[in-house]
Design an enzyme around this catalytic site. Structure first.
Site, PDB file in Angstrom:
ATOM      1  N   TYR A 152       0.854  -1.198   0.000  1.00 13.23           N
ATOM      2  CA  TYR A 152       0.000   0.000   0.000  1.00 13.23           C
ATOM      3  C   TYR A 152       0.882   1.237   0.000  1.00 13.23           C
ATOM      4  O   TYR A 152       1.879   1.312   0.726  1.00 13.23           O
ATOM      5  CB  TYR A 152      -0.897   0.000   1.241  1.00 13.23           C
ATOM      6  CG  TYR A 152      -1.718   1.260   1.408  1.00 13.23           C
ATOM      7  CD1 TYR A 152      -3.001   1.346   0.882  1.00 13.23           C
ATOM      8  CD2 TYR A 152      -1.207   2.367   2.090  1.00 13.23           C
ATOM      9  CE1 TYR A 152      -3.765   2.504   1.037  1.00 13.23           C
ATOM     10  CE2 TYR A 152      -1.953   3.525   2.249  1.00 13.23           C
ATOM     11  CZ  TYR A 152      -3.230   3.588   1.722  1.00 13.23           C
ATOM     12  OH  TYR A 152      -3.974   4.734   1.868  1.00 13.23           O
ATOM     13  N   GLU A 240      -3.786   7.675  -3.764  1.00 13.68           N
ATOM     14  CA  GLU A 240      -3.742   6.400  -3.058  1.00 13.68           C
ATOM     15  C   GLU A 240      -3.580   5.251  -4.049  1.00 13.68           C
ATOM     16  O   GLU A 240      -4.372   5.127  -4.984  1.00 13.68           O
ATOM     17  CB  GLU A 240      -5.016   6.193  -2.242  1.00 13.68           C
ATOM     18  CG  GLU A 240      -5.017   4.903  -1.429  1.00 13.68           C
ATOM     19  CD  GLU A 240      -6.319   4.696  -0.672  1.00 13.68           C
ATOM     20  OE1 GLU A 240      -6.262   4.407   0.527  1.00 13.68           O
ATOM     21  OE2 GLU A 240      -7.397   4.827  -1.300  1.00 13.68           O
TER      22      GLU A 240
END
Length: 429
Positions: A152, A240
């Protein structure tokens, strides 16, 4: 709907306090209302490609024939076909053609034409769409890649650090909130000074924390650097990547991205804001946006015209308390003018479900006399035919009340919050 409103309220309040780079700070009173620019997946990936970010090879198709040709032109063994709508949950959605799933992976390239003939031109219904779904006008045909490992990575504007912060975790492909709750030690943060930027040594350390090694480590550093350049270049408030994945062959690829943009930078990001697709938006919300009004339609019968997100939320609550139901969330903001008041009334008066209107204004930045004059002119221009209750307090309220009292416009004045809500509810009972 309440979830949308709560999110909007938080963002509006945040916009007032949100810092900007020192050379771009603006007065609180001049901060524009917050919108929510939402780009299609292919548009976000195109932006990323422009900044040197590695994404899957893809092309867009608007016909089944075009999709079939693209699948073979990509020169890959396996492709993924994704219906392009803004709503989430595509993979588990259902088309009006009967096809299940808006995301399909296949090695049978000859089947793409037939597959997409059940996608393009049909409505896709997901857990996030309303009614009978959203019409699919195009599909993205991309190379399908296996993922050996998921991480991530994100860059967000953070008030606590007064600048961007890189947030990363070796646990990708899942909600980062879940990782933070269960394994906070696996969340790594790198605050960035906007004026100094970020150095490669710090980025490399962050990539090492994600367990990238060898050539993949070098690729990860390059990707993170490119994503930061994207963040700054498009005036983003969030980029993101989940997952930032590593393939079995050692490629580091950004498989999925979410980009949020700073609406205050629209004046220098016009090309990006022109990409916005309004097809899935409520036409009333689109119209409100054009006049810098924050509007969300609901299913009640009392139209609300309020300034300030917090007061708007409280107004809806007190209407419910007295047995009514709000027809909308409508925040005209602190810099409202008479024209905006008129446009707000037009929005409310055209809504057939609105049986009464409550104007609830606390004049801090806003001049109550401006609201009063706008209300008077709006009532005359739109020929208002439903009960109107007006409650004004704050800046220049004495003059505002005089304007309304001598206007000749039929309305009911209220001095307190509770009185206003009670009156508007009783007006339609």
């Amino acid at each position: 709907k309440y979830t949308e409103i709560i999110k909007m309220a938080a963002l509006i309040r945040g916009a007032v306090r949100q810092f900007l780079p020192r050379h771009e700070r603006v007065l609180i009173g001049s901060v524009n209302s917050v919108r929510h620019l939402n780009l299609h997946e292919h548009q976000s990936k195109e932006l990323m490609k422009n900044y040197g970010v590695t994404v899957q090879e893809f092309k867009m198709a608007t016909t089944p024939e075009e999709a079939g040709s693209i699948a073979k032109e990509l020169g890959v063994e396996e492709v993924v076909v994704k219906a392009q709508i803004l709503a989430g949950g595509r993979g588990k959605g259902t088309f009006s053609s009967g096809l299940q799933g808006g995301v399909k992976v296949t090695k049978d390239l000859d089947s793409i034409k037939g597959l997409t003939s059940q996608m393009i031109g049909y409505k896709l219904k997901t857990k996030q769409t309303t009614g009978d779904g959203v019409l699919v006008k195009s599909v993205m045909v991309a190379e399908a890649l296996d993922i050996a490992r998921e991480t991530y990575f994100a860059i967000v504007m953070d008030r606590a650090h007064q600048g961007p912060v890189m947030v990363a975790s070796p646990e990708g492909g899942v909600d980062i909130e879940e990782v933070a709750a269960k394994s906070p030690e696996k969340i790594f943060k790198l605050p960035i000074d906007f004026e100094k930027g970020v150095d490669d040594a710090s980025i490399r350390k962050l990539a090492e924390n994600l367990d990238f090694k060898g050539s993949a480590l070098d690729q990860a550093v390059t990707q993170m650097r490119s994503l930061y350049n994207l963040f700054v270049g498009v005036d983003a408030t969030q980029v993101e990547i989940n997952p930032l994945g590593e393939t079995p062959g050692g490629r580091v690829v950004c498989f999925d991205a979410k980009i949020n943009f700073d609406d205050n930078a629209k004046f220098r990001q016009r090309d990006i804001f022109l990409l916005e697709d309004h097809a899935e938006s409520d036409p009333r919300e689109v119209e409100a946006t054009q006049h810098n009004l924050n509007y969300i339609g609901m299913d009640g019968s009392i139209g609300c015209l309020v300034n300030g997100a917090g007061l708007a939320m409280a107004t809806m609550d007190i209407i419910k308390h007295y047995g009514g139901s709000p027809a909308n969330f409508l925040d005209v903001g602190g810099g409202v003018n008479e024209t905006q008041v008129l446009e707000a009334f037009k929005l409310l008066s055209r809504d057939q479900q609105v049986k009464a209107i409550l104007v609830n204004i606390f004049g801090g930045i806003v001049d109550c006399a401006t609201i009063a004059t706008g209300v008077m002119k709006a009532c005359r221009e739109v020929g208002l035919k439903v009960p109107l209750v007006v409650r004004l307090e704050g800046t220049n309220v004495v003059e505002a009340r005089r304007i309304l009292e001598t206007s000749g416009v039929p309305m009911s004045a209220a001095l307190s919050f509770g009185e206003a809500a009670k009156k508007v509810v009783e007006s339609i009972q």
